[in-house]
Design a protein around this motif. Structure first.
Motif, PDB file in Angstrom:
ATOM      1  N   GLY A  84     -10.817 -14.249  -5.406  1.00 45.65           N
ATOM      2  CA  GLY A  84      -9.388 -14.080  -5.607  1.00 45.65           C
ATOM      3  C   GLY A  84      -8.871 -14.254  -7.013  1.00 45.65           C
ATOM      4  N   TRP A  85      -9.636 -14.839  -7.901  1.00 48.42           N
ATOM      5  CA  TRP A  85      -9.099 -15.186  -9.218  1.00 48.42           C
ATOM      6  C   TRP A  85      -8.779 -13.986 -10.094  1.00 48.42           C
ATOM      7  CZ3 TRP A  85      -6.696 -19.416 -10.062  1.00 48.42           C
ATOM      8  CH2 TRP A  85      -7.022 -20.550  -9.309  1.00 48.42           C
ATOM      9  N   ARG A  86      -9.597 -12.954 -10.071  1.00 54.19           N
ATOM     10  CA  ARG A  86      -9.301 -11.794 -10.909  1.00 54.19           C
ATOM     11  C   ARG A  86      -7.957 -11.176 -10.503  1.00 54.19           C
ATOM     12  NH1 ARG A  86     -12.655  -6.129 -11.788  1.00 54.19           N
ATOM     13  NH2 ARG A  86     -11.238  -5.340 -13.361  1.00 54.19           N
ATOM     14  N   ARG A  87      -7.754 -11.022  -9.231  1.00 57.48           N
ATOM     15  CA  ARG A  87      -6.489 -10.466  -8.743  1.00 57.48           C
ATOM     16  C   ARG A  87      -5.326 -11.421  -9.032  1.00 57.48           C
ATOM     17  NH1 ARG A  87      -8.522  -9.016  -2.871  1.00 57.48           N
ATOM     18  NH2 ARG A  87      -9.881 -10.731  -3.399  1.00 57.48           N
ATOM     19  N   ALA A  88      -5.531 -12.723  -8.854  1.00 59.56           N
ATOM     20  CA  ALA A  88      -4.472 -13.701  -9.126  1.00 59.56           C
ATOM     21  C   ALA A  88      -4.076 -13.687 -10.598  1.00 59.56           C
ATOM     22  CB  ALA A  88      -4.926 -15.092  -8.708  1.00 59.56           C
ATOM     23  N   PHE A  89      -5.052 -13.597 -11.491  1.00 60.87           N
ATOM     24  CA  PHE A  89      -4.720 -13.551 -12.919  1.00 60.87           C
ATOM     25  C   PHE A  89      -3.881 -12.325 -13.240  1.00 60.87           C
ATOM     26  CE2 PHE A  89      -8.655 -16.252 -13.830  1.00 60.87           C
ATOM     27  CZ  PHE A  89      -7.905 -17.408 -13.989  1.00 60.87           C
ATOM     28  N   TRP A  90      -4.224 -11.178 -12.664  1.00 60.51           N
ATOM     29  CA  TRP A  90      -3.431  -9.973 -12.904  1.00 60.51           C
ATOM     30  C   TRP A  90      -2.015 -10.160 -12.363  1.00 60.51           C
ATOM     31  CZ3 TRP A  90      -0.714  -6.267 -10.174  1.00 60.51           C
ATOM     32  CH2 TRP A  90      -0.333  -5.138 -10.910  1.00 60.51           C
ATOM     33  N   LEU A  91      -1.902 -10.689 -11.171  1.00 58.94           N
ATOM     34  CA  LEU A  91      -0.602 -10.851 -10.524  1.00 58.94           C
ATOM     35  C   LEU A  91       0.317 -11.845 -11.221  1.00 58.94           C
ATOM     36  CD1 LEU A  91      -1.989 -10.743  -6.928  1.00 58.94           C
ATOM     37  CD2 LEU A  91      -0.183  -9.233  -7.794  1.00 58.94           C
ATOM     38  N   TYR A  92      -0.252 -12.835 -11.880  1.00 52.31           N
ATOM     39  CA  TYR A  92       0.566 -13.881 -12.498  1.00 52.31           C
ATOM     40  C   TYR A  92       0.624 -13.788 -14.021  1.00 52.31           C
ATOM     41  CZ  TYR A  92       1.373 -16.067  -8.042  1.00 52.31           C
ATOM     42  OH  TYR A  92       1.796 -16.312  -6.757  1.00 52.31           O
ATOM     43  N   SER A  93       0.109 -12.706 -14.592  1.00 52.62           N
ATOM     44  CA  SER A  93       0.169 -12.500 -16.044  1.00 52.62           C
ATOM     45  C   SER A  93       1.267 -11.507 -16.393  1.00 52.62           C
ATOM     46  CB  SER A  93      -1.171 -11.955 -16.552  1.00 52.62           C
ATOM     47  OG  SER A  93      -2.193 -12.891 -16.325  1.00 52.62           O
ATOM     48  N   PRO A  94       1.937 -11.706 -17.523  1.00 57.61           N
ATOM     49  CA  PRO A  94       2.958 -10.741 -17.953  1.00 57.61           C
ATOM     50  C   PRO A  94       2.339  -9.348 -18.093  1.00 57.61           C
ATOM     51  CG  PRO A  94       3.008 -12.705 -19.315  1.00 57.61           C
ATOM     52  CD  PRO A  94       1.783 -12.802 -18.460  1.00 57.61           C
ATOM     53  N   HIS A  95       3.106  -8.334 -17.729  1.00 58.33           N
ATOM     54  CA  HIS A  95       2.593  -6.966 -17.791  1.00 58.33           C
ATOM     55  C   HIS A  95       3.569  -6.085 -18.557  1.00 58.33           C
ATOM     56  CE1 HIS A  95       0.827  -3.182 -16.607  1.00 58.33           C
ATOM     57  NE2 HIS A  95      -0.187  -3.859 -16.074  1.00 58.33           N
ATOM     58  N   ALA A  96       3.051  -5.298 -19.485  1.00 53.28           N
ATOM     59  CA  ALA A  96       3.889  -4.440 -20.330  1.00 53.28           C
ATOM     60  C   ALA A  96       4.681  -3.426 -19.521  1.00 53.28           C
ATOM     61  CB  ALA A  96       3.026  -3.729 -21.371  1.00 53.28           C
ATOM     62  N   LEU A  97       4.103  -2.884 -18.470  1.00 50.37           N
ATOM     63  CA  LEU A  97       4.804  -1.883 -17.662  1.00 50.37           C
ATOM     64  C   LEU A  97       5.896  -2.492 -16.771  1.00 50.37           C
ATOM     65  CD1 LEU A  97       1.830   0.434 -16.622  1.00 50.37           C
ATOM     66  CD2 LEU A  97       3.549   0.818 -18.404  1.00 50.37           C
ATOM     67  N   LEU A  98       5.983  -3.815 -16.784  1.00 55.02           N
ATOM     68  CA  LEU A  98       7.025  -4.513 -16.019  1.00 55.02           C
ATOM     69  C   LEU A  98       7.929  -5.310 -16.957  1.00 55.02           C
ATOM     70  CD1 LEU A  98       4.794  -5.763 -13.067  1.00 55.02           C
ATOM     71  CD2 LEU A  98       6.439  -3.875 -13.026  1.00 55.02           C
TER      72      LEU A  98
END
Length: 100
Positions: A54-68
């Motif tokens: 789960g960590w790879r997905r969690a890091f993506w979900l909780y990291s700032p994203h340029a497209l958002l």
């Protein structure tokens, strides 16, 4: 549900159990239906090992994203799950031929 990619669980070695990020649930504690769609889009290859689950997905979900606009996908998922699905698809469902 975790094994069927309907619910994201993140393995906590210190607690010896899976934790379930709150963005997946609405105010009534019900699972947001779009979570299963999102989990099918997000890569899970590094999550096969129980220590990394789960960590790879969690890091993506909780990291700032340029497209958002610099916001984390998890912070806007409850308000606009389709926008998060669109961003995830743009990032992870790129054809290997697209750059040619």
């Amino acid at each position: 549900m975790r094994g069927n990619r309907v619910l994201l669980g993140v393995w906590s070695a210190t607690r010896g159990r899976f934790l379930y990020p709150d963005f997946q649930f609405n105010d009534d504690g019900q699972l947001v239906p779009e979570v299963s769609v999102l989990l099918r889009i997000l890569p899970a290859d590094a999550d096969a090992d129980a220590d990394d689950a789960g960590w790879r997905r969690a890091f993506w979900l909780y990291s700032p994203h340029a497209l958002l606009d610099g916001r984390a996908p998890s912070s806007i998922f409850a308000l606009d799950p389709l926008k998060v699905l669109e961003v995830a698809t743009a990032e992870f469902n790129v054809s290997s031929d697209e750059g040619w």
